[in-house]
Write an enzyme that holds these catalytic residues in place. Structure first.
Site, short mmCIF file in Angstrom:
data_model
loop_
_atom_site.label_atom_id
_atom_site.label_comp_id
_atom_site.label_asym_id
_atom_site.label_seq_id
_atom_site.Cartn_x
_atom_site.Cartn_y
_atom_site.Cartn_z
N SER A 94 41.47 32.29 41.27
CA SER A 94 41.55 33.74 41.12
C SER A 94 42.98 34.23 40.92
CB SER A 94 40.96 34.43 42.35
OG SER A 94 39.59 34.21 42.46
N GLN A 95 43.10 35.35 40.26
CA GLN A 95 44.37 36.05 40.10
C GLN A 95 44.96 36.35 41.49
OE1 GLN A 95 43.71 39.84 38.29
NE2 GLN A 95 45.86 40.44 38.31
#
Length: 221
Positions: free
Chosen positions: A70-71
């Site tokens: 994930s970012q």
């Protein structure tokens, strides 16, 4: 694992990590504990070496099997939201992936229970936790839609995959006052939902648009 591997060099150095933390603050992350953990968590160890120069960019990256890490903003935001209710004893994570979000959580809550449907990804995540000497995380190879009822009820449940509708089996595994944070909706139309379980039902709040891999049923060897 050597100190140099943990600290990183060049594009994985502490200076590069600090720039990421500055960006997270600019995007509204305020929890100082979350920011400190993000600054000290070696994200470059959770992606392929060929992508390590992008480890501290604020972007999602592929980790194989059609999944992503994930970012960093998303990891920080979701972690900040579940911590907003105070100290947490046990948290269920749906979708271990490479283990990055798992490691962040492990430094901020007492125990993490993490479910992953793709066995090779879970195996790699477990190996990383062993190398990093993390001992407050338990793993299960299972369908995330089922949660982990034998270990509930949980103070919080955090999902790193998006169903089209919220699985009610997960809501039932929350303690009263517990929080379920989950992306919901089809690809391109997902919103981050926060549900709080109360004595007489649930309250729901929509946080912001997000982009996660879909929550699939079944398991994969």
């Amino acid at each position: 694992m050597t100190p140099l591997q943990l600290q990183g060099i060049g594009m994985t150095s502490q200076r590069t990590r600090d720039r990421l933390i500055t960006r997270l603050k600019e995007k509204g992350i305020k929890n100082q504990q979350v920011l400190e953990v993000m600054a000290n968590t070696p994200r470059h160890l959770f992606i392929d070496e060929a992508l390590s120069h992008k480890a501290y960019e604020d972007t999602a990256l592929p980790i194989g099997y059609g999944q992503t890490i994930s970012q960093p903003y998303t990891v920080a935001k979701m972690t900040e939201i579940i911590l907003a209710a105070g100290e947490l004893d046990n948290v269920l994570e749906i979708g271990t992936g490479c283990g990055y979000q798992t490691l962040v959580l492990s430094q901020l809550v007492r125990r993490v229970y993490s479910v992953e449907r793709i066995e090779p990804l879970q195996k790699k995540a477990k190996e990383r936790m062993q190398l990093l000497r993390v001992n407050n995380v338990r793993f299960q190879h299972s369908d995330g839609n089922w949660g982990w009822p034998d270990e509930g009820p949980f103070d919080a449940i955090l999902s790193c995959a998006a169903p089209e509708t919220i699985p009610m089996d997960l809501v039932s595994q929350l303690k009263i006052g517990g929080r379920l944070l989950m992306p919901v909706g089809p690809d391109g139309k997902q919103m981050l939902h926060l549900l709080i379980r109360e004595e007489d039902g649930v309250t729901k709040k929509i946080i912001e648009p997000v982009n996660f891999v879909p929550m699939l049923s079944g398991t994969q060897k």
